[in-house]
Design an enzyme around this catalytic site. Structure first.
Site, short mmCIF file in Angstrom:
data_model
loop_
_atom_site.label_atom_id
_atom_site.label_comp_id
_atom_site.label_asym_id
_atom_site.label_seq_id
_atom_site.Cartn_x
_atom_site.Cartn_y
_atom_site.Cartn_z
N CYS A 5 0.95 -0.99 0.09
CA CYS A 5 -0.04 -0.11 -0.07
C CYS A 5 0.90 1.36 -0.09
CB CYS A 5 -0.95 0.12 1.12
SG CYS A 5 -2.03 -1.27 1.24
N GLY A 32 0.01 0.40 -4.97
CA GLY A 32 -1.36 -0.38 -4.71
C GLY A 32 -2.48 0.28 -5.82
N ASN A 106 -0.03 0.74 5.59
CA ASN A 106 1.04 0.05 4.65
C ASN A 106 1.70 -1.03 5.35
OD1 ASN A 106 4.28 1.02 2.89
ND2 ASN A 106 2.70 -0.98 2.58
N GLY A 107 1.65 -2.28 5.12
CA GLY A 107 2.34 -3.39 5.93
C GLY A 107 1.50 -4.50 6.30
N CYS A 239 12.70 -2.85 4.68
CA CYS A 239 12.61 -4.19 3.54
C CYS A 239 13.46 -3.62 2.36
CB CYS A 239 11.31 -4.01 2.89
SG CYS A 239 11.04 -4.82 1.42
N TYR A 245 12.93 -2.51 -5.92
CA TYR A 245 11.94 -2.72 -6.59
C TYR A 245 10.72 -1.95 -6.46
CZ TYR A 245 7.81 -5.03 -8.78
OH TYR A 245 6.65 -5.38 -9.49
N ASP A 348 17.08 -7.95 -14.79
CA ASP A 348 16.04 -7.61 -14.36
C ASP A 348 16.00 -7.54 -12.64
OD1 ASP A 348 13.11 -7.75 -14.03
OD2 ASP A 348 12.88 -9.37 -14.95
N CYS A 385 7.84 -13.99 2.51
CA CYS A 385 7.61 -12.54 3.38
C CYS A 385 6.53 -12.80 4.06
CB CYS A 385 7.64 -11.26 2.02
SG CYS A 385 7.44 -9.73 3.10
N CYS A 436 15.74 -5.35 6.54
CA CYS A 436 15.28 -6.91 6.24
C CYS A 436 15.79 -7.53 5.10
CB CYS A 436 13.79 -6.91 6.41
SG CYS A 436 12.95 -8.48 6.25
N CYS A 439 13.88 -12.69 2.78
CA CYS A 439 13.49 -13.62 1.90
C CYS A 439 14.62 -14.04 1.14
CB CYS A 439 12.59 -12.74 1.03
SG CYS A 439 13.18 -11.09 0.58
#
Ligand code: SF4
Length: 473
Positions: A5, A32, A106-107, A239, A245, A348, A385, A436, A439
């Protein structure tokens, strides 16, 4: 892979706050695209307008003109918890009279299900299936005096990621979780204040960046001015995908403009995974800057091999099966004259499930490319995640199931190179322990519950969905 978000808030008694929020949400549309909403207050009560669709679909002159007041918050939603339906649009409003509260989030709250149960037992009725409503009701349920203490109470109970804008009848709040998983910044506009997920939203409405809202901080803005309430926090865990990205390349996070950071990722890929080739291209738009970085560093000319339809996926008209089968053709169109006979480096941002990349490689080969060398800005994603990113279960993550050479064969590339974690950190230029990277590493920054889940993950066969207790969407 989707982010969850975008949030925004503005305190500006002399301005059309609904319109400012509309344009800020426009700038945050990439975070979003399922629904958009704005809540305002005129000091007497809260008004909300929120609808499914893009910001431009959710609002018109009429709806904006009804949102009067001097404070506003806004939200763009991508659902991670709670289905995509109109009841789940944000901002969410709870409470009554002077005890009403609007929340934009957001989260992702990891212990939301436990909080639903606890609050339901106390008589709180949930109208949505979102964790945002759990946050809102948790704040309301506090017996502490004053909104700041009530919010602090909730912060002590919440586990997970939350960057929030909150609105009461006379105060705008910006709140960031103690780990600082999602970004949130403070800006100034004509002597007033704004809060946004990303600094690009400030630029678009003529506001200036003031500072990041710190992990664990509550900022309160009202007629008494601006006040900050901080607590000692431990580990920080922004994050790292915001840099790779999610965030726009013209945003600044922790003092780093993302565009040159992404160029540096491309340069790092060139150093770590050099190859003889004729042309470099970044997959548009998220890897465009990294493609430029690879080209500069390697000396291999830069070219555009794929054109992107920027509006695909931003419609609520469901494609039929025949259209769906077109896959990446809906999104990209190759330029055969640029590509014919070329040995191509394709940069990418990431490979998640490995469903799109093989189609891109096939499309490039059909356009005449003689060799495809994939270079990926993110290290292999091996763990799911829990902090609001709609990624996959572990069994769906291709790098959790296959070695790098198996992934290369699966996607049909001649070579495949991922940027290393150290290369990624070097490109960003901030301390490793501020992020973080769960992942990639499986080292989740939330201790108790996720440690147990991690154990389950390590002992479970990776081809099965692991029972984390958190439903992945
Ligand atoms: S697990 Fe990955 S995607 Fe999720 S917050 Fe951490 S770095 Fe970001």
């Amino acid at each position: 892979m989707h982010e969850s978000c975008g949030v925004f808030g503005v305190y500006a008694p002399d301005e059309d706050v609904a319109r400012l929020t509309f344009f800020a949400l426009f700038a945050l549309q990439h975070r979003g695209q399922e629904s958009a909403g704005i809540a305002t207050t005129d000091g007497k009560g809260l008004q909300v307008h929120a609808k499914m669709g893009l910001v431009s679909q959710a609002f018109n002159e009429d709806s904006l003109s009804k949102l009067s007041g001097n404070i506003a918050i806004g939200h763009n939603r991508y659902s991670t918890r709670g289905s995509s339906r109109v009841a789940n649009v944000q901002p969410i409003v709870v409470g009554e009279g002077s005890d009403s509260l609007a929340v934009a989030h957001n989260g992702n709250i990891i212990n939301a299900e436990h909080l639903y149960e606890e609050l339901s037992e106390q008589g709180y009725v949930f109208h949505t299936s979102t964790d945002t409503e759990a946050i809102a009701n948790l704040i309301l349920s506090s017996t502490e005096k004053g909104w700041v203490n009530r919010i602090r109470y909730a912060m002590h109970r919440l586990q997970g990621a939350y960057s929030l804008t909150l609105l009461t009848k006379d105060t705008l709040f910006g709140v960031r979780d103690p780990l600082g998983v999602r970004p949130l910044c403070l800006g100034a506009i004509n002597g007033n204040w704004v809060i946004a997920s990303e600094s690009c939203a400030l630029d678009h409405i003529g506001a200036t960046f003031v500072r990041e809202i710190e992990p664990g901080e509550i900022v309160a803005i009202n007629g008494d001015g601006i006040n900050s309430y901080r607590e000692e926090v431990g580990r920080r865990a922004l994050c790292i995908f915001e840099y790779i990205y999610f965030a726009r390349p013209d945003s600044v996070i922790n003092g780093k403009l993302l565009y040159p950071v992404r160029q540096a990722m491309g340069a790092g890929l060139s150093d770590e995974h050099p190859v003889d080739a004729d042309l470099v291209m970044g997959v548009p738009d998220s890897a465009t800057a990294a493609g430029i970085g690879y080209s500069h560093q390697s000396g291999i000319p830069l070219g555009e091999g794929l054109l992107k339809n920027r509006y695909v996926g931003r419609t609520f008209i469901e494609p039929d099966q025949r259209i769906r089968d077109l896959g990446v053709k809906l999104k990209f169109n190759p330029l055969p004259q640029m590509l014919d006979g070329k040995r191509l480096v394709v940069v990418d941002d990431s490979i998640v499930r490995g469903t799109t990349t093989p189609q891109v490689v096939k499309m490039l080969r059909r356009a005449g490319v003689s060799e495809v060398h994939m270079r990926i800005c993110a290290p292999p994603i091996r763990y799911p995640c829990f902090f609001g990113v709609d990624m996959a279960t572990r069994g769906e993550l291709i790098a959790a199931r296959k070695t790098i050479s198996e992934v290369r064969d699966f996607i049909g590339a001649d070579s495949l190179g991922y940027l290393s974690i150290d290369g990624l950190i070097k490109a960003i230029g901030l301390p490793k322990d501020s992020f973080c990277m769960a992942c990639f590493t499986g080292d989740y920054p939330v201790p108790v519950q996720l440690e147990m889940d991690k154990l389950a993950m390590e002992t479970a066969p990776v081809t099965q969905q692991v029972p984390f207790g958190v439903k992945q969407r």
